[in-house]
Design a protein around this motif. Structure first.
Motif, PDB file in Angstrom:
ATOM      1  N   ARG A  30       0.855  -1.197   0.000  1.00 38.01           N
ATOM      2  CA  ARG A  30       0.000   0.000   0.000  1.00 38.01           C
ATOM      3  C   ARG A  30       0.886   1.241   0.000  1.00 38.01           C
ATOM      4  O   ARG A  30       1.933   1.274   0.650  1.00 38.01           O
ATOM      5  N   ASP A  32       0.723   5.531   0.500  1.00 36.85           N
ATOM      6  CA  ASP A  32      -0.091   6.624   1.008  1.00 36.85           C
ATOM      7  C   ASP A  32       0.624   7.956   0.859  1.00 36.85           C
ATOM      8  O   ASP A  32       1.819   8.084   1.170  1.00 36.85           O
ATOM      9  N   GLU A  34      -0.677  12.132   1.641  1.00 34.21           N
ATOM     10  CA  GLU A  34      -1.813  12.857   2.180  1.00 34.21           C
ATOM     11  C   GLU A  34      -2.752  13.267   1.043  1.00 34.21           C
ATOM     12  O   GLU A  34      -2.360  13.996   0.130  1.00 34.21           O
ATOM     13  N   VAL A  37      -4.214   7.425  -2.057  1.00 33.41           N
ATOM     14  CA  VAL A  37      -3.797   6.079  -1.689  1.00 33.41           C
ATOM     15  C   VAL A  37      -3.717   5.229  -2.947  1.00 33.41           C
ATOM     16  O   VAL A  37      -4.445   5.457  -3.918  1.00 33.41           O
TER      17      VAL A  37
END
Length: 260
Positions: A30, A32, A34, A37
């Motif tokens: 995954r 990320d 801000e 995603v």
């Protein structure tokens, strides 16, 4: 917060949870930033192929290059895992979509701007669950629901381990037995809220079991509060159209590019 998936409202959390619980042998990660995603994984069939399984950027964060950053991070990681090709395409059995929904035009434009080529088209059908879903019986066949090891073995041996994983992790599983053997199955909710997979043994074709089990699954989805169901990655358009009045509605473009 503004909806990041306009055409899949309220599904981002469920999809993130879904992609975070893939088969145990999947290699995935995954990413990320801000406001955004992404998920990436290696293909089960060919580890030289990598998949960008999900890319979502909050509307208020768009226009700042976050999508490009996430894709490049995913590509770098996939290359480090030995992948020679990256794809915007579903990685069965645990995927978000078959490819990029054409209505997410910005995502398709991003893929093409980053050098991806479109190589295939897939589609979903939509079943309106307000329509009648008559239940039927089939002479000589008993109908059942619930996870059963015999069903999982049947799906694995008749088709493949990917469908067996989906059947095991489905929200609802229906199957038919004749002479003490499983001869057909249908599942829903392996991918949140969608119908599938479904299959009938060659020795039981022509009995109408696919239609019967499909309707039982859709009735269960309606009881769970759904107004419609997506039939994912469809092959037999005519079957679903005739069985439940489903319509071809969502179109997906699959993209790929070489890495390195």
């Amino acid at each position: 917060m503004t909806e990041p998936l306009e055409f899949d409202p309220g599904q981002l959390e469920a999809l993130v949870k879904h992609l975070s619980s893939p088969p145990a042998d999947r290699v995935w990660k995954r990413f990320d930033i801000e406001g955004g995603v992404a998920f990436a994984s290696l293909s089960h069939r060919d580890p030289a192929v990598g998949h960008i399984d999900l890319l979502a950027v909050q509307p208020q964060a768009r226009g700042r290059g976050l999508g490009k950053q996430l894709v490049r991070q995913a590509e770098e990681w996939l290359g480090g895992q030995g992948a020679r090709e990256a794809r915007f395409a579903g990685n069965p059995p645990c995927y978000a979509w078959p490819g990029i929904d054409v209505r997410y035009t910005a995502a398709a434009c991003l893929a093409e701007r980053l050098g991806y080529e479109r190589y295939h088209t897939a589609w979903n059908m939509t079943a309106d669950l307000s329509l009648p879903l008559p239940d039927e019986e089939v002479p000589g066949v008993t109908l059942h629901s619930g996870t059963d090891e015999r069903v999982l073995a049947f799906v694995h041996d008749t088709w493949n381990r990917f469908w067996a994983w989906e059947a095991e992790h489905a929200a609802g599983l229906h199957y038919a037995m004749r002479d003490g053997e499983v001869v057909a199955f249908a599942a829903w909710g392996a991918r949140p809220e969608w119908f599938g997979p479904m299959g009938t043994s060659p020795r039981a074709e022509g009995l109408g079991l696919g239609r019967v089990l499909l309707r039982r699954c859709l009735a269960e989805q309606r009881a769970a509060g759904q107004a419609q169901a997506q039939i994912g990655w469809v092959g037999p358009l005519r079957f679903y159209s005739r069985a439940v009045g489903a319509r071809a509605e969502r179109v997906f473009w699959l993209y790929r590019r070489e890495l390195g």
